[in-house]
Design a protein around this motif. Sequence first.
Motif, short mmCIF file in Angstrom:
data_model
loop_
_atom_site.label_atom_id
_atom_site.label_comp_id
_atom_site.label_asym_id
_atom_site.label_seq_id
_atom_site.Cartn_x
_atom_site.Cartn_y
_atom_site.Cartn_z
N VAL A 6 0.80 -1.26 0.06
CA VAL A 6 -0.19 0.10 0.24
C VAL A 6 0.90 1.43 0.12
N LYS A 7 1.84 1.31 0.68
CA LYS A 7 2.62 2.60 0.97
C LYS A 7 3.41 2.79 -0.46
N GLU A 8 3.43 1.93 -1.44
CA GLU A 8 4.08 2.30 -2.59
C GLU A 8 2.97 3.32 -3.37
N SER A 9 1.76 3.25 -3.03
CA SER A 9 0.73 4.13 -3.89
C SER A 9 0.35 5.24 -3.12
N ARG A 10 0.83 5.34 -1.95
CA ARG A 10 0.58 6.59 -0.83
C ARG A 10 1.15 7.82 -1.46
N CYS A 11 0.14 8.76 -1.35
CA CYS A 11 0.72 10.17 -1.60
C CYS A 11 -0.04 11.19 -0.99
N TYR A 12 0.23 12.40 -1.12
CA TYR A 12 -0.26 13.62 -0.32
C TYR A 12 -0.36 14.72 -1.19
N LYS A 13 -1.33 15.64 -0.71
CA LYS A 13 -1.37 16.89 -1.42
C LYS A 13 -1.96 17.90 -0.32
N THR A 14 -0.99 18.98 -0.25
CA THR A 14 -1.44 19.99 0.97
C THR A 14 -1.54 21.41 0.15
N SER A 15 -2.81 21.93 0.36
CA SER A 15 -3.23 23.21 -0.20
C SER A 15 -3.82 24.07 0.82
N ASP A 71 -7.41 27.28 7.34
CA ASP A 71 -7.13 25.79 7.44
C ASP A 71 -5.99 25.72 6.37
N SER A 72 -5.25 24.78 6.54
CA SER A 72 -4.65 24.13 5.23
C SER A 72 -5.29 22.72 5.23
N VAL A 73 -5.47 22.16 3.93
CA VAL A 73 -6.21 20.88 3.63
C VAL A 73 -5.05 20.14 3.10
N CYS A 74 -4.98 18.87 3.65
CA CYS A 74 -4.08 17.84 3.21
C CYS A 74 -4.83 16.56 3.00
N LEU A 75 -4.46 16.16 1.70
CA LEU A 75 -5.46 14.70 1.28
C LEU A 75 -4.19 13.73 1.39
N GLU A 76 -4.54 12.59 1.74
CA GLU A 76 -3.77 11.44 1.85
C GLU A 76 -4.49 10.66 1.05
N SER A 77 -3.76 9.63 0.07
CA SER A 77 -4.32 8.67 -0.82
C SER A 77 -3.39 7.44 -0.97
N PHE A 78 -4.24 6.40 -1.05
CA PHE A 78 -3.46 5.03 -1.30
C PHE A 78 -4.51 3.94 -1.62
N VAL A 79 -3.93 2.97 -2.55
CA VAL A 79 -4.89 1.85 -2.81
C VAL A 79 -5.07 0.98 -1.81
N THR A 80 -6.41 0.80 -1.48
CA THR A 80 -6.73 -0.39 -0.47
C THR A 80 -6.96 -1.84 -0.82
N TRP A 81 -7.36 -1.94 -2.10
CA TRP A 81 -8.05 -3.21 -2.62
C TRP A 81 -7.78 -3.08 -3.85
N THR A 82 -7.31 -4.51 -4.56
CA THR A 82 -7.55 -4.68 -6.05
C THR A 82 -8.26 -5.78 -6.48
N GLY A 83 -8.99 -5.60 -7.58
CA GLY A 83 -9.59 -6.86 -8.43
C GLY A 83 -8.59 -7.05 -9.60
N ARG A 84 -9.23 -7.75 -10.59
CA ARG A 84 -8.37 -7.93 -11.53
C ARG A 84 -7.57 -6.82 -12.37
N SER A 85 -8.52 -5.73 -12.84
CA SER A 85 -8.09 -4.76 -13.54
C SER A 85 -8.30 -3.30 -12.71
N SER A 86 -9.06 -3.45 -11.90
CA SER A 86 -9.72 -2.30 -10.91
C SER A 86 -9.11 -2.05 -9.63
N MET A 87 -9.20 -0.81 -8.88
CA MET A 87 -8.62 -0.71 -7.68
C MET A 87 -9.55 0.01 -6.86
N GLU A 88 -9.62 -0.01 -5.51
CA GLU A 88 -10.15 1.09 -4.73
C GLU A 88 -9.22 1.80 -4.03
N VAL A 89 -9.35 2.99 -4.12
CA VAL A 89 -8.58 3.89 -3.87
C VAL A 89 -9.23 4.95 -2.58
#
Length: 178
Positions: A6-15, A71-89
Motif C-alpha cells: 500500500v505504501k508504494e501508492s501513498r501520496c499527499y497533497k497540501t493546499s 485551514d490548510s487542507v491535506c489529502l492522503e491517498s492510497f490503494v486499499t484493494w484490487t480486483g483484476r483490473s480495478s482498484m479501490e482508492v
Amino acid sequence: MEQRYVKESRCYKTSRVFPTDVNNHNTLFGGKLMAYIDDIASIAASKHCRRNVVTASTDSVDFLSPVRTTDSVCLESFVTWTGRSSMEVFVKVITEDLKTGERTIAATSFLTFVALDDHKKPVAIPAVIPETEEEIRLHETAVHRAEMRRLRREESKKFADYLTVSFPWESDSGSDHS
C-alpha cells in the motif's frame, strides 16, 4: 502475480484555502474538494499499477467537517484493494488550523479506478499488500464495499433504461402554443 505494498501508492497533497475557493459560508467549495480528491486518487492508482487509469466511480465522499479559510487542507491517498483490473482508492482529507495546529478529519472518500493498457483496454494489475492497522482494516472491509459497488452499478444500469436522452427543447410536447 506481482504484488505491491500500500505504501508504494501513498501520496499527499497540501493546499491553502484561498478566498476564490470558498462558498457563501466561507468554507471550501465541495466541488473544489472533490476535484482535489479525484486528482490525488488517480495519482495513487497510477503509482500502484504504473499504468494509465480512468475513474470508474466515485463511490462515496463524506463531508465530515467544514474546511475554513484559516485551514490548510491535506489529502492522503492510497490503494486499499484490487480486483483484476480495478482498484479501490481511499482518500482521507485532514484540515489543520494554521494558527492553532488543531487537525480534523474533514472528509473521507472511496473511488474506483481501472488500469488501461496502451490500447485503452482494461489490464491486470498487481495485488495490494496492507501493512499498517489502518491499511489492514480498509483492506478487510473492501470486499463488502466492492459488492455494494457492483449492486449499485447494476441498479444504475437498470435506471438508465428509463431515462431519456432528448433535451426538453427537442420534444414535440408543448409545441401547441399559440
